[in-house]
Motif scaffolding. Sequence first.
Motif, short mmCIF file in Angstrom:
data_model
loop_
_atom_site.label_atom_id
_atom_site.label_comp_id
_atom_site.label_asym_id
_atom_site.label_seq_id
_atom_site.Cartn_x
_atom_site.Cartn_y
_atom_site.Cartn_z
N ILE A 1 0.89 -1.16 -0.15
CA ILE A 1 0.01 -0.14 0.05
C ILE A 1 0.71 1.32 0.09
N PRO A 2 0.82 2.29 -0.76
CA PRO A 2 1.54 3.43 -0.98
C PRO A 2 1.45 4.26 0.08
N SER A 3 2.50 4.75 0.73
CA SER A 3 2.60 5.84 1.53
C SER A 3 1.87 6.97 1.12
N GLU A 4 2.15 8.33 1.73
CA GLU A 4 1.79 9.62 1.46
C GLU A 4 2.64 10.13 0.10
N ASN A 5 3.74 9.37 -0.11
CA ASN A 5 4.58 9.49 -1.27
C ASN A 5 4.46 8.16 -2.45
N PRO A 6 3.65 8.36 -3.24
CA PRO A 6 3.02 7.04 -4.21
C PRO A 6 4.38 6.21 -4.69
N LYS A 7 5.45 6.83 -4.53
CA LYS A 7 6.78 5.98 -4.95
C LYS A 7 7.02 5.22 -3.94
N THR A 8 6.73 5.20 -2.81
CA THR A 8 7.06 4.41 -1.47
C THR A 8 5.94 3.79 -0.82
N GLY A 9 5.86 2.51 -0.26
CA GLY A 9 5.09 1.68 0.24
C GLY A 9 5.23 2.22 1.72
N ARG A 10 4.08 1.89 2.43
CA ARG A 10 3.95 2.13 3.72
C ARG A 10 4.96 1.20 4.63
N ILE A 11 4.96 -0.06 4.10
CA ILE A 11 5.68 -1.16 4.79
C ILE A 11 7.22 -0.89 4.83
N THR A 12 7.78 0.27 3.94
CA THR A 12 9.34 0.58 3.89
C THR A 12 9.44 1.20 5.25
#
Length: 268
Positions: free
Chosen positions: A238-249
């Motif tokens: 699932i993307p974070s607030e930054n669509p290039k980065t996933g929440r799980i990162t």
Amino acid sequence: MTSRAPLRVAVAGLGAVGTAVVAALQAGLPGCRLAAVSARDLDAARARLPEGVPAVPLEGLEPLADLVVEAAPAALLPAIAEPFLRAGKGVVVLSAGALLRAGHLIDLAREHGGQITVPTGALIGLDAVAAAAEGVIHSVRMVTRKPVRGLVGAPYLVENDIAIEDIREPLRVFRGTPREAAVGFPANLNVAVALSLAGIGPDRTELEIWADPALTRNTHRIEVEADSASFAMSIENIPSENPKTGRITALSVVACLRKMGAPLRVGT
């Protein structure tokens, strides 16, 4: 019984990942404490930090911390990491692709007793890949599929005049290696570089990147053939607030820090 002093952790960068890591440290992470932060806008950072936690320029982090979490633009990795590695300290690197262009950092860590840690990030199974690499890995293949907005603006697409904004079906936009992708997609494919570093390297790992207008999640599938095992893994992030980065990162960084001070560590 003796107890170790908490690990002093600095965070470089207050984007989606850095902000989440800071929040976890503020909430309390056993064995760790937030020591300092650096960000592009130091005044804004100071306004968000608790009393006693300084926001300083990058060059001011090392004297204040035992370890730094790099959550900044990839171009800043050397400036963030070099002072810590020269001091024999630790660096948690999220811009794994930048390591391929800054190999001297590994030499610095070796020479001065520092350590570079690349967390699992948005991928799964790096433990299995690293274990297989102790034997013989015959091939590693990764297929990444991303929502269009997560790929728009990538240098590779711009340089090759690949327009994806109006596509209506999945389009393969890249086929090559993680080393090539680290240059063409610097904000997107750190996961592929991490996979390659755990396995057979950035030049032998096979990579495909697809833009898919039907997707809302970043997806990765890995296939590994080795003398010890054959396995395949997939994950939908699932993307974070930054669509290039996933929440799980960000969560993987928190889990990495938690391991460093834990009496029990599970996984390599």
